[in-house]
Design an enzyme around this catalytic site. Structure first.
Site, mmCIF file in Angstrom:
data_model
loop_
_atom_site.group_PDB
_atom_site.id
_atom_site.type_symbol
_atom_site.label_atom_id
_atom_site.label_comp_id
_atom_site.label_asym_id
_atom_site.label_seq_id
_atom_site.Cartn_x
_atom_site.Cartn_y
_atom_site.Cartn_z
ATOM 1 N N LYS A 263 0.888 4.132 -2.920
ATOM 2 C CA LYS A 263 0.504 5.509 -2.608
ATOM 3 C C LYS A 263 1.665 6.480 -2.800
ATOM 4 O O LYS A 263 1.449 7.648 -3.168
ATOM 5 C CB LYS A 263 -0.025 5.584 -1.173
ATOM 6 C CG LYS A 263 -1.376 4.896 -0.980
ATOM 7 C CD LYS A 263 -2.417 5.413 -1.963
ATOM 8 C CE LYS A 263 -3.818 4.947 -1.610
ATOM 9 N NZ LYS A 263 -4.823 5.382 -2.614
ATOM 10 N N TYR B 199 0.830 -1.212 0.000
ATOM 11 C CA TYR B 199 0.000 0.000 0.000
ATOM 12 C C TYR B 199 0.867 1.266 0.000
ATOM 13 O O TYR B 199 0.602 2.208 -0.748
ATOM 14 C CB TYR B 199 -0.902 -0.044 1.231
ATOM 15 C CG TYR B 199 -1.831 1.126 1.399
ATOM 16 C CD1 TYR B 199 -2.961 1.277 0.596
ATOM 17 C CD2 TYR B 199 -1.613 2.070 2.408
ATOM 18 C CE1 TYR B 199 -3.834 2.347 0.768
ATOM 19 C CE2 TYR B 199 -2.489 3.129 2.594
ATOM 20 C CZ TYR B 199 -3.587 3.266 1.777
ATOM 21 O OH TYR B 199 -4.447 4.322 1.964
#
Length: 282
Positions: free
Chosen positions: A157, A153
């Site tokens: 991001k 993640y």
């Protein structure tokens, strides 16, 4: 109504931040194209929001270019234009790096990063023909600071930040502005983290206690709608944080301190220089 007459597309719009943005956009006068990979849930969400003449549902996986193009074309075919897209769709597969599978890595990277690429590209092609627009990408503080158990993640991001910055430069001449937000809100994704895990993490870092008391996603929606509106016509390439009533501006990574030597650094010089460089970050 700051979005009166505008057409906004929202990915991952069946619940959480995406749904809150779609609802706020409708209140602000926009017509909305809502996407989600879960067609059944998307249908129920659209019904809850009133359906009718101001909303169009496009189910599908945002990491597939075909879905991205359906979102953009649905906006044009149904409403005649596309003024903004919010790249919000996401998924979590939290696990420490040594235990993470390739599938867990690939899924998160594919949905967040490739999904943002596909939808931004399809939307930008339409916007460029129509004279401009706004792209709002959803990043995370995990992408700027890292987060234990979220290497997939965090990587996705962080990549979205570089993507946002580059697009803000490239698409400026097409009158398309590109910004990112790093929201904090109580959503399906944050609620998927077990409370006992958060409490364990909080023993080393009290910030994790905040995840137990996050505000609702409705607090994020006004910022997104503002960035999609003409009121933000001069805002480009920025990263905004939003957690409840806290609004912040984040800076892209830059040099903290610089040191020089003649020619190549020696082992002895590095042994002295490195501690001096990093001391400010401790």
């Amino acid at each position: 109504m700051i979005l009166d007459g505008k057409v906004l597309a929202v990915t991952g719009g069946s619940q959480g931040i995406g749904k809150a943005v779609a609802e706020e956009a409708l209140k602000q006068g926009a017509r909305v194209v809502v996407n989600d990979v879960d067609a059944e849930l998307l249908g129920r969400t659209v019904d809850e929001m009133g359906s009718g003449e101001k909303i169009e549902a496009v189910p599908g996986d945002v990491s597939e270019m075909a879905t991205a193009r359906k979102i953009a074309s649905a906006a044009v075919e149904r409403f005649g234009r596309l003024d903004a897209i919010v790249n919000n769709a996401g998924v979590l597969r939290d696990r420490t790096f040594l235990k993470m599978s390739e599938d867990e890595w690939d899924l998160v990277i594919r949905v967040h990063l490739r999904g943002t690429f596909c939808c931004a590209k399809a939307a930008a092609e339409v916007m460029a023909e129509k004279g401009g627009g706004s792209i709002v990408n959803v990043t995370s503080t995990a992408g700027m600071k890292g987060n234990f158990g979220q290497c997939n993640y965090s990587a996705a991001k962080s990549a979205i930040l570089g993507f946002t910055r580059t697009l803000s430069m490239e698409l400026k001449k097409q009158n398309i502005r590109v910004n990112a937000i790093a929201p904090g809100a109580k959503t399906r994704m944050t609620l998927s983290i077990p409370e006992e895990v958060l409490m364990q993490k909080a023993k080393d870092d009290p910030k994790y206690l905040k995840l137990l008391n996050l505000p609702g996603p409705e607090c994020v929606a006004p910022l997104v709608c503002f960035l999609a509106s003409e009121k933000a016509v001069d805002i480009n390439g920025m990263i905004f944080g939003i957690v409840g009533g806290e609004l912040s501006l984040w800076r892209y990574p830059g040099q903290v301190k610089v040191m020089y030597t003649e020619g190549k650094w020696s082992d002895e010089q590095l042994e002295k220089a490195i501690p001096r460089l990093v001391e400010e970050l401790k």
